[in-house]
Design an enzyme around this catalytic site. Structure first.
Site, PDB file in Angstrom:
ATOM      1  N   TYR A  89       0.827  -1.239  -0.090  1.00  0.00           N
ATOM      2  CA  TYR A  89       0.263  -0.224   0.091  1.00  0.00           C
ATOM      3  C   TYR A  89       0.805   1.067  -0.007  1.00  0.00           C
ATOM      4  O   TYR A  89       1.707   1.258   0.603  1.00  0.00           O
ATOM      5  CB  TYR A  89      -0.849   0.049   1.195  1.00  0.00           C
ATOM      6  CG  TYR A  89      -2.225  -0.131   0.704  1.00  0.00           C
ATOM      7  CD1 TYR A  89      -3.005   1.064   0.200  1.00  0.00           C
ATOM      8  CD2 TYR A  89      -2.916  -1.318   1.048  1.00  0.00           C
ATOM      9  CE1 TYR A  89      -4.313   0.890  -0.340  1.00  0.00           C
ATOM     10  CE2 TYR A  89      -4.332  -1.343   0.771  1.00  0.00           C
ATOM     11  CZ  TYR A  89      -4.958  -0.423  -0.206  1.00  0.00           C
ATOM     12  OH  TYR A  89      -6.319  -0.470  -0.586  1.00  0.00           O
ATOM     13  N   GLU A 115      -0.578   4.792  -0.679  1.00  0.00           N
ATOM     14  CA  GLU A 115      -1.262   5.946  -0.800  1.00  0.00           C
ATOM     15  C   GLU A 115      -0.413   7.150  -0.707  1.00  0.00           C
ATOM     16  O   GLU A 115       0.397   7.156   0.345  1.00  0.00           O
ATOM     17  CB  GLU A 115      -2.689   6.074   0.149  1.00  0.00           C
ATOM     18  CG  GLU A 115      -3.575   4.795  -0.405  1.00  0.00           C
ATOM     19  CD  GLU A 115      -4.727   5.004   0.683  1.00  0.00           C
ATOM     20  OE1 GLU A 115      -4.407   5.291   1.992  1.00  0.00           O
ATOM     21  OE2 GLU A 115      -5.660   4.697   0.094  1.00  0.00           O
ATOM     22  N   ASP A 141      -6.066  13.476 -25.302  1.00  0.00           N
ATOM     23  CA  ASP A 141      -6.047  11.924 -24.902  1.00  0.00           C
ATOM     24  C   ASP A 141      -5.301  11.072 -25.819  1.00  0.00           C
ATOM     25  O   ASP A 141      -5.925  10.840 -27.071  1.00  0.00           O
ATOM     26  CB  ASP A 141      -7.637  11.427 -25.050  1.00  0.00           C
ATOM     27  CG  ASP A 141      -7.873  10.123 -24.419  1.00  0.00           C
ATOM     28  OD1 ASP A 141      -6.729   9.464 -24.128  1.00  0.00           O
ATOM     29  OD2 ASP A 141      -8.900   9.832 -24.198  1.00  0.00           O
ATOM     30  N   THR A 154      -2.784   5.736 -22.096  1.00  0.00           N
ATOM     31  CA  THR A 154      -2.661   4.398 -21.526  1.00  0.00           C
ATOM     32  C   THR A 154      -1.187   3.896 -21.717  1.00  0.00           C
ATOM     33  O   THR A 154      -0.412   4.369 -22.445  1.00  0.00           O
ATOM     34  CB  THR A 154      -3.502   3.391 -22.309  1.00  0.00           C
ATOM     35  OG1 THR A 154      -3.225   3.226 -23.633  1.00  0.00           O
ATOM     36  CG2 THR A 154      -4.974   3.769 -22.298  1.00  0.00           C
ATOM     37  N   LYS A 180      -1.036   0.231 -24.800  1.00  0.00           N
ATOM     38  CA  LYS A 180      -1.269   0.126 -26.290  1.00  0.00           C
ATOM     39  C   LYS A 180      -0.031   0.303 -26.760  1.00  0.00           C
ATOM     40  O   LYS A 180       0.733  -0.746 -26.889  1.00  0.00           O
ATOM     41  CB  LYS A 180      -2.461   1.164 -26.488  1.00  0.00           C
ATOM     42  CG  LYS A 180      -3.705   1.040 -25.676  1.00  0.00           C
ATOM     43  CD  LYS A 180      -4.909   2.033 -26.076  1.00  0.00           C
ATOM     44  CE  LYS A 180      -6.102   1.722 -25.322  1.00  0.00           C
ATOM     45  NZ  LYS A 180      -7.166   2.782 -25.407  1.00  0.00           N
ATOM     46  N   ARG A 211      -0.942  -2.855 -18.279  1.00  0.00           N
ATOM     47  CA  ARG A 211      -2.150  -2.212 -18.255  1.00  0.00           C
ATOM     48  C   ARG A 211      -2.228  -1.056 -17.331  1.00  0.00           C
ATOM     49  O   ARG A 211      -1.886  -1.298 -16.213  1.00  0.00           O
ATOM     50  CB  ARG A 211      -3.051  -3.270 -18.042  1.00  0.00           C
ATOM     51  CG  ARG A 211      -4.570  -2.793 -18.267  1.00  0.00           C
ATOM     52  CD  ARG A 211      -5.497  -4.062 -18.500  1.00  0.00           C
ATOM     53  NE  ARG A 211      -4.997  -4.818 -19.833  1.00  0.00           N
ATOM     54  CZ  ARG A 211      -5.654  -4.408 -20.930  1.00  0.00           C
ATOM     55  NH1 ARG A 211      -6.568  -3.429 -20.932  1.00  0.00           N
ATOM     56  NH2 ARG A 211      -5.433  -4.724 -22.279  1.00  0.00           N
TER      57      ARG A 211
HETATM   58  C1  LIG Z   1      -8.328   3.075 -24.784  1.00  0.00           C
HETATM   59  C2  LIG Z   1      -8.681   4.509 -24.650  1.00  0.00           C
HETATM   60  C3  LIG Z   1      -8.900   4.878 -23.235  1.00  0.00           C
HETATM   61  C4  LIG Z   1      -9.228   4.075 -22.185  1.00  0.00           C
HETATM   62  O1  LIG Z   1      -8.373   3.351 -21.582  1.00  0.00           O
HETATM   63  P1  LIG Z   1      -8.531   2.080 -20.473  1.00  0.00           P
HETATM   64  O2  LIG Z   1      -7.365   1.619 -20.208  1.00  0.00           O
HETATM   65  O3  LIG Z   1      -9.389   0.942 -21.359  1.00  0.00           O
HETATM   66  O4  LIG Z   1      -9.634   2.574 -19.437  1.00  0.00           O
HETATM   67  C5  LIG Z   1      -9.131   6.186 -22.967  1.00  0.00           C
HETATM   68  N1  LIG Z   1      -9.152   6.832 -24.225  1.00  0.00           N
HETATM   69  C6  LIG Z   1      -9.026   6.656 -25.127  1.00  0.00           C
HETATM   70  C7  LIG Z   1      -8.917   7.431 -26.610  1.00  0.00           C
HETATM   71  C8  LIG Z   1      -8.518   5.339 -25.742  1.00  0.00           C
HETATM   72  O5  LIG Z   1      -8.508   4.763 -26.904  1.00  0.00           O
END
Ligand SMILES: *Cc1c(COP(=O)(O)O)cnc(C)c1O
Length: 434
Positions: A60, A62, A206, A232, A235, A241
């Site tokens: 933990y 935090e 994003d 993220t 990807k 993850r």
């Molecule tokens: C994949 C994705 C997310 C979310 O990611 P998660 O890890 O699945 O919650 C947010 N924004 C965009 C544009 C994405 O492609």
């Protein structure tokens, strides 16, 4: 030094829980036995998997390094400091937060840092490629804020920057979101910056999908333009993850507070350590070569699919993904049919709405394909031509007919042969493809 008893230990898992051990091995086999073309997926490295399978999961922590709510954080502090420092260096960033559990959690924190419930948010329309967290009615973003969608131009299928500016001037959004989940082209961050300045909005990029291409210097970075970039790490970036947030120094406090304590409790320290490993891997010339191979492969795949009679939305791709319009096929095949047929042929991809799609979302007129995972396996542009021809054969094989069934079985054989030339995880334990 402590011995390595904690390492990912299949024997121990098999003794304790044979059912889950079987799931783990079968999933490894599945990933190896087929073509993985889901644009948001990748094959993370054994080093990242080792960090994820470690006792850091127990701790933990935090708070932030040096300011934790629990004792015993000296070791995990080192992991988080490494992740933050490497992240800052990799992206030339003033501030990085690596605690977000996922991309969606990172996005929740961005809203929390910059907006109040009810505020207008200008973001890409979902059916045109925007993400759930960009204002879907079923998501917190659509419930708690007032999303205003912008679109792609009907002819060019590129973001309509004139419309973005018009909507911004009319609605005066608190935040403008650039970034999508199914947009194959580069985004003009400078144009977005100019519009955001005109209406005094926060510019949030994003970069969940393409941050790995930015890390590998295959496409331009949003970091110099945006107030905040969420992403993220699993990807194209190929890490564990999880999520991350990059921002200007002036927003550091607001972002950190929005992640913890506003929207999360304890960070996942095994994942934070995995992010540190991934940033280290992503800062190498080998990763830069990987990132440019990813875009070259996506372009080759998109072109080869066009040669098979399937139109690439916007005429191609600059990134790791292509959006393919199936409406030119005769006999007609929906996105849902294409996904199902490919699945039967061990080709994993997803149906996807295309801009101005006449079909309902669960049917869809298109598919989305990504090159990140196959490129990790070592696939090159010539291989992408083979992949396109396998997709074309699978998509036009109707499994309710005897000929279709035979053709899908033949495609499985050819997929098996192709993946055997460049297998995923060649050095890991497991049964391998049947
Ligand atoms: C994949 C994705 C997310 C979310 O990611 P998660 O890890 O699945 O919650 C947010 N924004 C965009 C544009 C994405 O492609």
């Amino acid at each position: 030094m402590t011995d390595k008893f904690w390492g990912p230990d299949f024997d121990e898992l098999e003794r304790t829980d044979p059912e889950i051990a079987d799931v783990v091995l079968s999933e490894l086999d599945r990933q190896r036995a087929g073509l993985q073309l889901i644009a948001s997926e990748n094959l993370t490295s054994p080093a990242v998997l080792a960090a994820l399978g470690s006792t850091l999961s127990n701790k933990y922590a935090e708070g932030y390094p040096g300011h934790r709510y629990y004792g015993g954080c000296a070791e995990v502090d080192r992991a988080e400091n490494l992740a933050v420092e490497r992240g800052k260096a990799l992206f030339g960033a003033e501030h990085v937060n690596v605690q977000s559990h996922s991309g969606a959690s990172a996005n929740l924190a961005v809203y929390a840092a910059f907006a109040q419930p009810g505020d207008p948010i200008l973001a890409m329309s979902l059916p045109h490629g925007g993400h759930l967290t960009h204002g879907a009615r079923v998501n917190f973003s659509g419930k708690w804020f007032s999303p205003i969608p912008y679109h792609v131009d009907k002819k060019t299928e590129l973001i309509d920057y004139d419309e973005v500016r018009d909507l911004a001037l009319t609605h005066r959004p608190r935040i403008i979101v650039a970034g999508a989940t199914a947009y194959p082209r580069l985004i003009d961050f400078a144009a977005f910056r100019k519009i955001a300045d005109e209406v005094d909005a926060i510019l949030w990029v994003d970069a969940a999908h393409f941050i790995g291409l930015v890390a590998g210097k295959a496409i331009p970075s949003p970091v110099p333009y945006a107030d905040v970039v969420s992403a993220t790490t699993h990807k194209v970036l190929r890490g564990p993850r999880g999520g991350m947030i990059i921002c200007r120094g002036e927003h550091a406090k607001a972002i950190d507070k929005a992640v913890f304590p506003f929207s999360q409790g304890g960070p996942l320290m095994h994942s934070v350590a995995g992010k540190a490993v991934a940033f280290k891997e992503a800062s190498t010339p080998a990763f830069q070569a990987y990132a440019s191979a990813v875009t070259a492969n996506a372009a080759a795949l998109s072109k080869a699919l066009e040669a098979e009679g399937m139109r690439a939305v916007s005429g191609g791709t600059d990134t790791h993904l292509a959006l393919i319009d199936l409406r030119g096929l005769d006999p007609a095949v929906s996105g849902a049919d294409a996904e199902r047929r490919c699945d039967l042929a061990r080709i994993t991809l997803n149906k996807n709405a295309i801009p101005y799609d006449p079909a309902p979302p669960m049917v869809a007129s298109g598919i989305r394909v990504g090159s990140a995972a196959l490129t990790t396996q070592g696939f090159d542009e010539a291989d992408m031509g083979r992949v396109a021809s396998l997709i074309a054969r699978a998509v036009s094989a109707d499994p309710s007919t005897a000929t279709g069934e035979r053709e899908l079985a033949a495609v499985v054989d050819d997929v098996t042969q192709l993946v055997a030339t460049k297998p995923a995880y060649p050095r890991m334990a497991g049964e391998g493809p049947q």
